[in-house]
Scaffold this active site. Structure first.
Site, mmCIF file in Angstrom:
data_model
loop_
_atom_site.group_PDB
_atom_site.id
_atom_site.type_symbol
_atom_site.label_atom_id
_atom_site.label_comp_id
_atom_site.label_asym_id
_atom_site.label_seq_id
_atom_site.Cartn_x
_atom_site.Cartn_y
_atom_site.Cartn_z
ATOM 1 C CD GLU A 128 -1.681 -5.941 5.378
ATOM 2 O OE1 GLU A 128 -1.366 -6.275 4.216
ATOM 3 O OE2 GLU A 128 -2.113 -4.809 5.678
ATOM 4 C CG HIS B 120 -3.874 -3.466 3.020
ATOM 5 N ND1 HIS B 120 -2.874 -3.005 3.854
ATOM 6 C CD2 HIS B 120 -4.445 -2.369 2.467
ATOM 7 C CE1 HIS B 120 -2.849 -1.680 3.816
ATOM 8 N NE2 HIS B 120 -3.788 -1.268 2.988
ATOM 9 C CB CYS C 150 -1.002 -0.045 1.157
ATOM 10 S SG CYS C 150 -2.356 1.137 0.946
#
Ligand code: MN
Length: 244
Positions: free
Chosen positions: A221, A219, A114
Site C-alpha cells: 500500500e 507494504h 505485514c
C-alpha cells in the site's frame, strides 16, 4: 452498474491524543487509498469483535484485508511471550484470528499485509519468529528505523515462479519496504511460501486451495518505487472480491 467490492480493512487501537479523550479505532489511510484506487469500497473493521460475530460481519463483506500493526501474542500459537514483543493487542489478535478463520472457511478473498500475513499463518496453525534479529542467524535488517518513509526500499525478495504472487506482480524479483521484526516460522496448514528475503525470512505466503488468499510481509500500500506492480496486487484482490 458493475458491482463494487466491499472490503473490510482490519483496524488498530490508538490511545487518545489531547484534546481527544477517547481511544481511536482506525487504519492507516494508505490501505484505504490503495483499495479505492482499484475501485473497492473500503470499510474499517474495529479491532474488537466477539468470535461469534465474525460470521455475520464477514457475510456483509466481499473481501478481507488483514492490515499491518503490532505483534501477535505468542499464546495464540502456544508460545511464551518474548520480552521483545511490541504493541501487543490481544483483543485485536482474537478479532483478526476469528475473521481470518471465517474468511478461510467461507472462501472470502483475503489480502494479508505485514502483521496480517503473521495472523493468517497463526490462524492456520503456523508459528512465528517473535524477533527476527535475535532468532534468525545472519538476518538482514527487516525493521526499518522509526520515522523512515514507508516508500523506501529496504531489501530484495525472490518470488516463487508460478505462485499467484509472482503472477500478479509480473516478476520473480522485487525490492520491498520492510517494517517488521516478526515473520512466519512454521508454515500453517494449506499455505505455501511464495517469497523469501536473501536471509531466508519468509516474505510471502498464499493458500493453495482457497479462491484468493495472498499475503506479503512488506507494504504494497506504500510501494517502494514499484507502484504499478504493487497496484496489480490490490487490483487482483478487489477483482476477486467483486467476482465472488
Ligand atoms: Mn522484510
Amino acid at each position: 452498474m458493475e458491482k463494487r467490492a466491499l472490503i473490510g480493512i482490519t483496524g488498530r487501537s490508538e490511545l487518545p491524543r489531547p484534546p481527544l479523550s477517547s481511544p481511536l479505532h482506525g487504519v492507516s489511510e494508505a490501505y484505504v487509498r490503495a483499495v479505492r484506487e482499484v475501485g473497492g469500497l473500503p470499510l474499517v473493521v474495529p479491532p474488537v469483535l466477539e468470535e461469534e460475530a465474525a460470521g455475520p460481519l464477514l457475510a456483509c463483506l466481499d473481501g478481507l484485508l488483514l492490515s499491518g500493526g503490532g505483534d501477535v501474542a505468542a499464546e495464540f500459537y502456544a508460545g511464551a511471550d518474548s520480552p521483545l514483543l511490541m504493541l501487543v493487542d490481544r483483543d485485536r489478535d482474537r478479532a483478526e484470528l476469528a475473521l481470518a478463520r471465517e474468511a478461510l472457511r467461507t472462501g472470502r478473498p483475503i489480502l494479508a499485509i505485514c502483521r496480517g500475513v503473521q495472523v493468517l499463518n497463526v490462524a492456520l496453525g503456523g508459528t512465528l519468529y517473535q524477533d527476527i534479529g535475535t532468532q534468525v542467524p545472519g538476518a538482514l535488517q527487516h525493521r526499518s528505523p522509526d520515522g523512515q518513509a514507508k516508500n523506501v526500499s529496504t531489501h530484495p525478495v525472490r518470488l516463487v515462479p508460478g505462485s499467484r504472487l509472482a503472477d500478479f506482480l509480473g516478476t520473480t524479483e522485487a525490492r520491498v519496504n520492510s517494517f517488521h521484526h516478526q515473520a512466519a516460522r512454521d508454515v500453517g496448514e494449506g499455505l505455501a511460501v511464495t517469497a523469501r528475503a536473501p536471509d531466508g525470512v519468509i516474505e510471502g505466503l498464499e493458500h493453495q486451495t482457497h479462491p484468493f488468499c495472498v499475503g506479503v510481509q512488506w507494504h504494497p500500500e506504500n510501494p517502494a518505487g514499484n507502484r504499478e506492480a504493487m497496484g496489480c496486487l490490490f487490483q487482483a484482490f478487489v477483482a476477486a472480491a467483486a467476482a465472488r
